[in-house]
Enzyme design. Structure first.
Site, PDB file in Angstrom:
ATOM      1  N   ASN A  51      -0.058  18.683 -22.987  1.00  0.00           N
ATOM      2  CA  ASN A  51      -0.373  17.759 -24.094  1.00  0.00           C
ATOM      3  C   ASN A  51      -0.196  18.412 -25.466  1.00  0.00           C
ATOM      4  OD1 ASN A  51      -1.068  15.630 -22.407  1.00  0.00           O
ATOM      5  ND2 ASN A  51      -3.163  16.383 -22.177  1.00  0.00           N
ATOM      6  N   HIS A 105       8.890   8.687 -29.747  1.00  0.00           N
ATOM      7  CA  HIS A 105       7.895   9.582 -29.159  1.00  0.00           C
ATOM      8  C   HIS A 105       8.159  11.050 -29.529  1.00  0.00           C
ATOM      9  CE1 HIS A 105       4.904  10.974 -26.347  1.00  0.00           C
ATOM     10  NE2 HIS A 105       5.798  11.725 -25.736  1.00  0.00           N
ATOM     11  N   ARG A 152      -2.993  21.758 -16.632  1.00  0.00           N
ATOM     12  CA  ARG A 152      -2.008  20.712 -16.940  1.00  0.00           C
ATOM     13  C   ARG A 152      -2.184  20.185 -18.367  1.00  0.00           C
ATOM     14  NH1 ARG A 152       0.384  15.950 -12.975  1.00  0.00           N
ATOM     15  NH2 ARG A 152       1.793  15.063 -14.503  1.00  0.00           N
ATOM     16  N   HIS A 195       0.451  11.158 -30.662  1.00  0.00           N
ATOM     17  CA  HIS A 195       0.198   9.759 -30.308  1.00  0.00           C
ATOM     18  C   HIS A 195      -0.317   8.963 -31.493  1.00  0.00           C
ATOM     19  CE1 HIS A 195      -0.051  10.648 -25.743  1.00  0.00           C
ATOM     20  NE2 HIS A 195       1.129  10.183 -26.079  1.00  0.00           N
ATOM     21  N   ARG A 225       0.816  -1.240   0.000  1.00  0.00           N
ATOM     22  CA  ARG A 225       0.000   0.000   0.000  1.00  0.00           C
ATOM     23  C   ARG A 225       0.834   1.268   0.000  1.00  0.00           C
ATOM     24  NH1 ARG A 225      -2.902  -3.226   3.409  1.00  0.00           N
ATOM     25  NH2 ARG A 225      -4.728  -4.127   2.389  1.00  0.00           N
ATOM     26  N   GLU A 266      10.205  17.569 -26.171  1.00  0.00           N
ATOM     27  CA  GLU A 266       9.475  18.028 -24.971  1.00  0.00           C
ATOM     28  C   GLU A 266      10.042  19.360 -24.480  1.00  0.00           C
ATOM     29  OE1 GLU A 266       6.803  16.414 -24.089  1.00  0.00           O
ATOM     30  OE2 GLU A 266       7.111  14.424 -24.966  1.00  0.00           O
ATOM     31  N   HIS A 273       0.649  16.447 -28.528  1.00  0.00           N
ATOM     32  CA  HIS A 273       0.550  15.026 -28.184  1.00  0.00           C
ATOM     33  C   HIS A 273      -0.678  14.313 -28.737  1.00  0.00           C
ATOM     34  CE1 HIS A 273       3.966  15.857 -25.714  1.00  0.00           C
ATOM     35  NE2 HIS A 273       4.028  14.617 -25.285  1.00  0.00           N
ATOM     36  N   GLU A 277      -4.762  17.100 -13.590  1.00  0.00           N
ATOM     37  CA  GLU A 277      -5.083  17.427 -14.985  1.00  0.00           C
ATOM     38  C   GLU A 277      -6.557  17.757 -15.210  1.00  0.00           C
ATOM     39  OE1 GLU A 277      -2.902  15.150 -17.971  1.00  0.00           O
ATOM     40  OE2 GLU A 277      -4.449  15.615 -19.432  1.00  0.00           O
ATOM     41  N   LYS A 314       7.537  22.647 -16.075  1.00  0.00           N
ATOM     42  CA  LYS A 314       6.705  21.466 -15.793  1.00  0.00           C
ATOM     43  C   LYS A 314       6.232  21.485 -14.335  1.00  0.00           C
ATOM     44  CE  LYS A 314       5.289  16.957 -16.189  1.00  0.00           C
ATOM     45  NZ  LYS A 314       5.379  15.648 -16.788  1.00  0.00           N
ATOM     46  N   LYS A 374       2.835  11.406 -11.995  1.00  0.00           N
ATOM     47  CA  LYS A 374       2.073  10.384 -12.730  1.00  0.00           C
ATOM     48  C   LYS A 374       2.969   9.162 -12.883  1.00  0.00           C
ATOM     49  CE  LYS A 374      -0.847  13.034 -15.938  1.00  0.00           C
ATOM     50  NZ  LYS A 374      -1.045  13.315 -17.370  1.00  0.00           N
TER      51      LYS A 374
HETATM   52  N1  LIG Z   1       4.983   9.874 -15.981  1.00  0.00           N
HETATM   53  C1  LIG Z   1       5.003  10.868 -16.834  1.00  0.00           C
HETATM   54  O1  LIG Z   1       4.554  11.971 -16.542  1.00  0.00           O
HETATM   55  C2  LIG Z   1       5.604  10.650 -18.189  1.00  0.00           C
HETATM   56  C3  LIG Z   1       5.789  11.738 -19.052  1.00  0.00           C
HETATM   57  C4  LIG Z   1       6.376  11.505 -20.297  1.00  0.00           C
HETATM   58  C5  LIG Z   1       6.751  10.224 -20.665  1.00  0.00           C
HETATM   59  N2  LIG Z   1       6.548   9.185 -19.810  1.00  0.00           N
HETATM   60  C6  LIG Z   1       6.933   7.812 -20.175  1.00  0.00           C
HETATM   61  O2  LIG Z   1       8.340   7.784 -20.370  1.00  0.00           O
HETATM   62  C7  LIG Z   1       8.651   6.689 -21.210  1.00  0.00           C
HETATM   63  C8  LIG Z   1       9.713   7.123 -22.198  1.00  0.00           C
HETATM   64  O3  LIG Z   1      10.855   7.540 -21.479  1.00  0.00           O
HETATM   65  P1  LIG Z   1      12.308   7.640 -22.145  1.00  0.00           P
HETATM   66  O4  LIG Z   1      12.195   8.356 -23.417  1.00  0.00           O
HETATM   67  O5  LIG Z   1      13.207   8.128 -21.093  1.00  0.00           O
HETATM   68  O6  LIG Z   1      12.588   6.141 -22.582  1.00  0.00           O
HETATM   69  P2  LIG Z   1      13.332   4.901 -21.876  1.00  0.00           P
HETATM   70  O7  LIG Z   1      13.187   4.909 -20.421  1.00  0.00           O
HETATM   71  O8  LIG Z   1      12.862   3.701 -22.617  1.00  0.00           O
HETATM   72  O9  LIG Z   1      14.872   5.149 -22.247  1.00  0.00           O
HETATM   73  C9  LIG Z   1      15.259   5.231 -23.602  1.00  0.00           C
HETATM   74  C10 LIG Z   1      16.469   4.363 -23.884  1.00  0.00           C
HETATM   75  O10 LIG Z   1      17.630   4.975 -23.333  1.00  0.00           O
HETATM   76  C11 LIG Z   1      18.365   4.057 -22.554  1.00  0.00           C
HETATM   77  N3  LIG Z   1      19.030   4.854 -21.527  1.00  0.00           N
HETATM   78  C12 LIG Z   1      18.456   5.516 -20.502  1.00  0.00           C
HETATM   79  N4  LIG Z   1      19.351   6.284 -19.874  1.00  0.00           N
HETATM   80  C13 LIG Z   1      20.546   6.097 -20.502  1.00  0.00           C
HETATM   81  C14 LIG Z   1      21.842   6.632 -20.325  1.00  0.00           C
HETATM   82  N5  LIG Z   1      22.088   7.571 -19.405  1.00  0.00           N
HETATM   83  N6  LIG Z   1      22.831   6.191 -21.146  1.00  0.00           N
HETATM   84  C15 LIG Z   1      22.576   5.282 -22.114  1.00  0.00           C
HETATM   85  N7  LIG Z   1      21.355   4.773 -22.357  1.00  0.00           N
HETATM   86  C16 LIG Z   1      20.347   5.175 -21.562  1.00  0.00           C
HETATM   87  C17 LIG Z   1      17.361   3.057 -22.089  1.00  0.00           C
HETATM   88  O11 LIG Z   1      17.952   1.804 -21.809  1.00  0.00           O
HETATM   89  C18 LIG Z   1      16.431   2.977 -23.294  1.00  0.00           C
HETATM   90  O12 LIG Z   1      16.944   2.076 -24.224  1.00  0.00           O
HETATM   91  C19 LIG Z   1       7.357   6.263 -21.877  1.00  0.00           C
HETATM   92  O13 LIG Z   1       6.948   5.025 -21.327  1.00  0.00           O
HETATM   93  C20 LIG Z   1       6.372   7.352 -21.497  1.00  0.00           C
HETATM   94  O14 LIG Z   1       5.041   6.871 -21.352  1.00  0.00           O
HETATM   95  C21 LIG Z   1       5.980   9.377 -18.583  1.00  0.00           C
END
Ligand SMILES: NC(=O)c1ccc[n+]([C@@H]2O[C@H](COP(=O)([O-])OP(=O)(O)OC[C@H]3O[C@@H](n4cnc5c(N)ncnc54)[C@H](O)[C@@H]3O)[C@@H](O)[C@H]2O)c1
Length: 338
Positions: A230, A247, A226, A237, A106, A170, A233, A222, A212, A128
């Protein structure tokens, strides 16, 4: 080190990962590190003596099955209610860590060390978290805030260029919706950004985190402002799925599309529209919509979770640095784009 607050969560921008221990409480029975496999490979030495769980790279880890697997590992290793999770990785690891920490017994405490540009400026902030189900992204999740976020820009030195460029979408988004001054800064420093001039990168992260954090501070769940995050986006998407894009690439095209809608509605002037396109292009992001498959965009948008009746809320700019939520009739969209 610059400390920025978001919902009581301190975000330490410019802090070295080596200083992590000074932010951890001494009364936890165990601190468990969920570490992205690629990050672990580049920094193995720094995890010596830690309780590490390596998270395989990739979006496919964001599943309930994997969450259950992780919880099994935590139990086997003796985690309990006073344990503490640290997610070290990109948005995927942050989303998983936040979710596991929120549901395990929990709720236990957690913190993030984001290692991609996207996670440092966006995904780690705002509370989130969650996982996907089938083709549906982020359908299972919660709002919960980490204890702290440590942003060490030096992690970006090993990040693949494609990921850096994707994260820049972003960054441009933040500037477009909130600050023309920030947009000017990006415009003037593209070369330094792409060669990872750390001074410029740190400034970028500070500006983006402040934007942000301010937006989510005002509207955590949101229900209003907030939504401007988007920007780019909704169409992004749809294009991402259809064209198998990164992305950030999809968000770039999504911004180009909404800017053209805003321009046709007389909201955004042509000079600003061109400036944004040029910045995206110079960064290495796609801007030419005609090269992508948009044919079924209309039907995809109809299934978008942001749909409300026959209208859709789009985030449109009326100038660089100022975004508005505008209600547009879904049936008007294809004609406006064409
Ligand atoms: N919670 C939120 O508010 C929010 C907002 C935007 C995106 N997201 C989520 O974030 C995710 C995408 O995140 P991302 O773009 O960071 O992708 P990711 O976490 O998949 O990382 C991208 C790639 O980079 C590699 N990597 C990470 N750090 C590294 C480093 N320092 N050196 C070498 N390689 C490295 C990882 O292994 C991966 O292959 C999606 O699932 C999306 O839904 C969440």
């Amino acid at each position: 080190v610059k400390t920025i607050k978001s919902h009581q969560t301190p975000i330490y921008v410019g802090e070295s990962y080596k200083e992590l221990d000074s932010y951890l409480p001494s009364n936890t029975s165990g601190v468990f590190f969920l570490v992205d496999e690629n990050v672990f490979q580049t920094r193995q030495k720094e995890f010596e003596g830690r309780e590490v769980i390596i998270v395989p790279s990739g979006e496919q880890q964001k599943s309930l099955n994997y969450v259950e697997e992780l919880i099994g590992v935590l139990l086997l290793r003796g985690a309990d209610r006073s344990s503490y999770l640290i997610g070290v990785g990109g948005g995927v690891v942050c989303d998983i860590t936040g979710f596991v920490a929120t549901v395990f017994m929990r709720g236990i405490k957690f913190a993030f060390v984001p290692t991609t540009l996207l996670a440092q400026v966006d995904a780690s902030i705002g509370g989130k978290n969650g996982v996907n189900t089938g083709d549906y992204k982020n359908m299972i999740g919660a709002f919960s805030q980490p204890e702290f976020i440590l942003v060490d820009p030096s992690f970006l030195l090993t990040l693949p260029k494609k990921e850096l460029i994707s994260g820049m979408a972003e960054v441009v988004k933040h500037a477009c919706i909130k600050s023309e001054m920030y947009f000017n800064y990006i415009e003037e420093n593209i070369a330094s950004i792409l060669t990872l001039n750390m001074e410029v990168i740190e400034e970028l992260i500070i500006q983006s985190v402040m934007i942000k954090a301010a937006v989510v501070e005002e509207d955590e769940k949101e229900s209003g402002i907030r939504k401007i995050l988007n920007y780019g986006h909704t169409f992004g998407h749809a294009i991402e799925k259809k064209n198998q894009l990164a992305h950030g690439e999809a968000v770039s095209l999504g911004m180009v599309i909404v800017n053209s809608i805003a321009a046709k509605k007389g909201m955004l002037d042509a000079v600003s529209e061109t400036r944004i396109n040029d910045v995206l292009k110079k960064i290495g992001l796609p801007v030419n919509i005609s090269e992508y498959d948009l044919v079924s965009l209309h039907s995809l948008v109809k299934n978008d979770k942001k749909k409300a009746g026959e209208t859709i809320s789009l985030i449109l700019l009326n100038q660089i640095g100022n975004a508005q939520v505008v209600t547009v009739f879904i049936d008007d969209i294809p004609s406006v784009i064409s």
